[in-house]
Design a protein around this motif. Structure first.
Motif, PDB file in Angstrom:
ATOM      1  N   THR A 199      -2.958  13.444   9.886  1.00 46.72           N
ATOM      2  CA  THR A 199      -2.634  12.858  11.194  1.00 46.72           C
ATOM      3  C   THR A 199      -3.660  11.781  11.534  1.00 46.72           C
ATOM      4  OG1 THR A 199      -1.734  14.978  11.941  1.00 46.72           O
ATOM      5  CG2 THR A 199      -2.211  13.346  13.632  1.00 46.72           C
ATOM      6  N   VAL A 200      -3.179  10.632  11.983  1.00 45.42           N
ATOM      7  CA  VAL A 200      -4.052   9.533  12.398  1.00 45.42           C
ATOM      8  C   VAL A 200      -3.853   9.294  13.889  1.00 45.42           C
ATOM      9  CG1 VAL A 200      -4.651   7.101  12.109  1.00 45.42           C
ATOM     10  CG2 VAL A 200      -3.885   8.440  10.136  1.00 45.42           C
ATOM     11  N   LEU A 224      -6.358   0.929   5.168  1.00 45.42           N
ATOM     12  CA  LEU A 224      -7.069   2.071   5.739  1.00 45.42           C
ATOM     13  C   LEU A 224      -6.188   3.320   5.733  1.00 45.42           C
ATOM     14  CD1 LEU A 224      -9.438   3.305   7.336  1.00 45.42           C
ATOM     15  CD2 LEU A 224      -8.424   2.325   9.406  1.00 45.42           C
ATOM     16  N   PHE A 225      -4.939   3.171   6.133  1.00 44.37           N
ATOM     17  CA  PHE A 225      -4.011   4.308   6.101  1.00 44.37           C
ATOM     18  C   PHE A 225      -3.877   4.866   4.683  1.00 44.37           C
ATOM     19  CE2 PHE A 225      -1.352   2.900  10.033  1.00 44.37           C
ATOM     20  CZ  PHE A 225      -2.306   3.436  10.862  1.00 44.37           C
ATOM     21  N   ALA A 226      -3.761   3.966   3.701  1.00 41.01           N
ATOM     22  CA  ALA A 226      -3.619   4.411   2.320  1.00 41.01           C
ATOM     23  C   ALA A 226      -4.865   5.169   1.862  1.00 41.01           C
ATOM     24  CB  ALA A 226      -3.352   3.220   1.413  1.00 41.01           C
ATOM     25  N   ALA A 227      -6.044   4.674   2.260  1.00 39.99           N
ATOM     26  CA  ALA A 227      -7.285   5.370   1.917  1.00 39.99           C
ATOM     27  C   ALA A 227      -7.355   6.723   2.607  1.00 39.99           C
ATOM     28  CB  ALA A 227      -8.484   4.512   2.302  1.00 39.99           C
ATOM     29  N   TYR A 240       0.802  -1.222   0.000  1.00 39.20           N
ATOM     30  CA  TYR A 240       0.000   0.000   0.000  1.00 39.20           C
ATOM     31  C   TYR A 240       0.839   1.278   0.000  1.00 39.20           C
ATOM     32  CZ  TYR A 240      -4.087  -2.910   0.563  1.00 39.20           C
ATOM     33  OH  TYR A 240      -5.084  -3.833   0.343  1.00 39.20           O
ATOM     34  N   GLY A 241       2.140   1.143  -0.300  1.00 31.94           N
ATOM     35  CA  GLY A 241       2.965   2.333  -0.487  1.00 31.94           C
ATOM     36  C   GLY A 241       3.447   2.989   0.794  1.00 31.94           C
ATOM     37  N   HIS A 242       3.585   2.203   1.869  1.00 29.97           N
ATOM     38  CA  HIS A 242       4.062   2.725   3.162  1.00 29.97           C
ATOM     39  C   HIS A 242       3.328   4.004   3.569  1.00 29.97           C
ATOM     40  CE1 HIS A 242       7.350  -0.178   3.397  1.00 29.97           C
ATOM     41  NE2 HIS A 242       7.567   0.057   2.116  1.00 29.97           N
TER      42      HIS A 242
END
Length: 547
Positions: free
Chosen positions: A211-212, A200-203, A134-136
């Motif tokens: 920021t997550v 989810l991070f990639a989305a 997912y591309g880090h």
């Protein structure tokens, strides 16, 4: 009041977790080299191994172009479901030697040319595999991980609101829900499995999240669910007994949490913010400092009790539970903070949240304004139907948490307190009598009932809770009742309550179901409590309540 997020539309987020709309293409040959796997072929080999655009653990969740991670499990091997994954369009498989043999047997009648990445420990590399595919994404956002026994959810909501008020675009991953730029997705786990998490991070990254804020459970740390995540900030709330059905002892539980801060951990956060109100926090701060020996600013401490980088003191509370306290940061400037949530432990959560916001680059004044607006679902959540007593639902399902919320409510009322509580099945049995003891010592009426029995006998669970309650000497405890049906137990507490009293329904908080013998039945403590009040409390006592 913190505005309620809008529910998301019924898309992929609702059925299997968010994924990016434009995922990168990852060559399987490169991925094999990265993780030290060998490539085997099921069916005719091709010159080009090909590539993938996603990764999935569950065969039923596989999409065309995915890498299917067929891992060994406690009850079954994922390779048993390879046929379904291939039929769904899997472009490759990650598994171990046992898995590749099983897959060959299940696909021998299928015309397929399938590359298989074979690794001796596929679960150990799944996090890095997912991050790569997912591309880090966590490297391109500021990811804040919050761990500890109690307060993770509350602190994450406080941080989310504080950072949003300071101008950040926030994603939230937690027990109650996942939020992506205002859209809500129900959470099945405190922390999703690694493929779902990195997707989810990639989305989130595609949607402009910078920021997550995420809760990080001990299970997630121990089982590798957050492997591959680059944490900008790790935060620690506290530690008390929980999950000893999973961890062999308390030190094992602590050590799992410490993976977020220890220098020998692949998920060690670049900065740490740690509450040192208990000895475990003091110990965790030492571990974090050892991971950053040349950077004294990389670790900040927070306390409501002792000297720390951030301190909270001079707390006052209104009858409604709203609190004011003085927060002093590393610059030595005292600031007045307001918090809608009652309880000393929530002052600690708010102080920790403020320190996290500042570590993330927020202005402290803006962060405190955001923190002041927060209500948290199922955490000391008032249920108001015009009654003349305070009715509260709280997620407290651990002895220390139950003690804390009872003490909080005791400090706010001159009346009596009824507590309705049970204990979950298929979980740490050692805490059950401790839950009963905490309830009996703190309540004027303790109603022991069912929580989520899961696969256990509900009566046996109640008996263990009751044993702890009844072990408290007569002069040190209130009345004890056993009512197995949770709805009837809540109704019993409402019937008992007089003007000025408190009814606390503890254990399930925001949950909307009750799991019995593998079936989740609709049950929301907030709705059941509200209905009981409306049905039982006479109209002449329904005049606005004392909340």
């Amino acid at each position: 009041m913190h505005p309620s997020p809008q529910p998301s539309t019924p898309d992929a987020a609702a059925v299997g977790g968010l994924r990016p709309e434009n995922p990168p293409f990852t060559a399987l040959a490169d991925l094999a080299v990265q993780i030290g796997a060998r490539v085997e072929w099921l069916g005719p080999a091709r010159a080009d191994v090909g590539g993938v655009t996603g990764v999935e653990l569950r065969a039923q969740g596989v999409r065309r172009g995915d890498l299917f991670a067929a891992l060994p499990g406690a009850r079954a091997h994922g390779a048993e479901f390879a046929r379904a994954a291939v039929d769904a369009g899997a472009a490759g498989v990650l598994t171990d030697d046992a898995g590749v043999a099983m897959i060959a047997g299940r696909l021998e009648s299928v015309d397929v040319s399938l590359p298989v990445l074979v690794h001796p420990e596929p679960r150990r590399v799944l996090g890095e595999v997912s991050a790569t595919i997912y591309g880090h994404p966590s490297e391109h956002m500021q990811v804040i991980g919050i761990t500890g026994t109690s307060g993770k959810t509350t602190t994450s909501y406080l941080v989310e609101s504080g950072l949003a008020a300071a101008g950040h675009t926030i994603g939230l991953v937690g027990t109650i829900e996942t939020r992506v730029d205002g859209h809500r997705v129900p959470s099945a786990l405190t922390t999703p499995e690694a493929p779902q998490l990195h997707a989810l991070f990639a989305a989130m990254r595609e949607r402009g999240i910078d920021t997550v804020v995420m809760e990080v459970s001990s299970h997630a740390l121990a089982l590798g669910r957050v492997d591959g995540v680059r944490f900008a900030i790790g935060a620690f709330t506290n530690l008390s007994q929980d999950h000893l059905d999973f961890h062999k002892d308390f030190d094992d539980y602590f050590n799992a949490k410490s993976r977020l801060f220890a220098d020998d951990s692949a998920v060690c956060a670049r900065r740490a913010v740690i509450c040192t109100d208990d000895r475990w926090g003091i110990r965790m701060a030492d571990i974090a400092r050892q991971a950053h020996p040349g950077d004294p600013d990389a670790v900040e401490t927070v306390s409501t009790r002792t000297a720390a980088d951030w301190t909270a003191a001079a707390t006052s509370a209104s009858d409604s539970g709203t609190q004011m306290f003085t927060l002093t940061g590393p610059d030595g400037t005292p600031r007045t903070a307001t918090l809608r949530l009652p309880g000393h432990y929530n002052v600690a959560n708010a102080a920790l949240a403020a320190a996290i916001c500042c570590a993330a680059g927020a202005d402290v004044g803006a962060a405190l304004a955001g923190i002041a607006a927060v209500d948290v679902p199922g955490r000391v959540e008032r249920v108001e139907r015009g009654q003349d007593f305070l009715a509260v639902v709280d997620y407290a399902h651990k002895p220390a948490a139950l003690e804390a919320v009872i003490a909080t409510l005791r400090g706010q009322t001159k009346g009596r307190i009824a507590v309705v509580v049970g204990a979950g099945g298929d979980r740490d049995r050692g805490k059950r009598p401790l839950m009963g003891e905490a309830g009996a010592r703190g309540a004027d009426l303790l109603v022991v009932t069912d929580d989520n029995p899961r696969t256990e006998d509900p009566a046996a669970i109640r008996a263990q809770v009751l044993a702890g309650a009844e072990a408290v000497p007569d002069g040190e405890r209130g009345e004890i009742r056993e009512v197995g049906d949770r709805g009837e137990a809540i109704a019993a507490a409402v019937r008992w309550a007089r003007a000025g009293d408190v009814v606390l329904v503890a254990g399930k908080g925001h949950e909307s179901g009750q799991e019995v013998h593998g079936v989740k039945h609709p049950f929301d403590d907030r709705e059941v409590l509200a209905e009981a009040i409306a049905r039982i409390v006479p109209e002449d006592r329904a005049h606005g309540g004392n909340a």
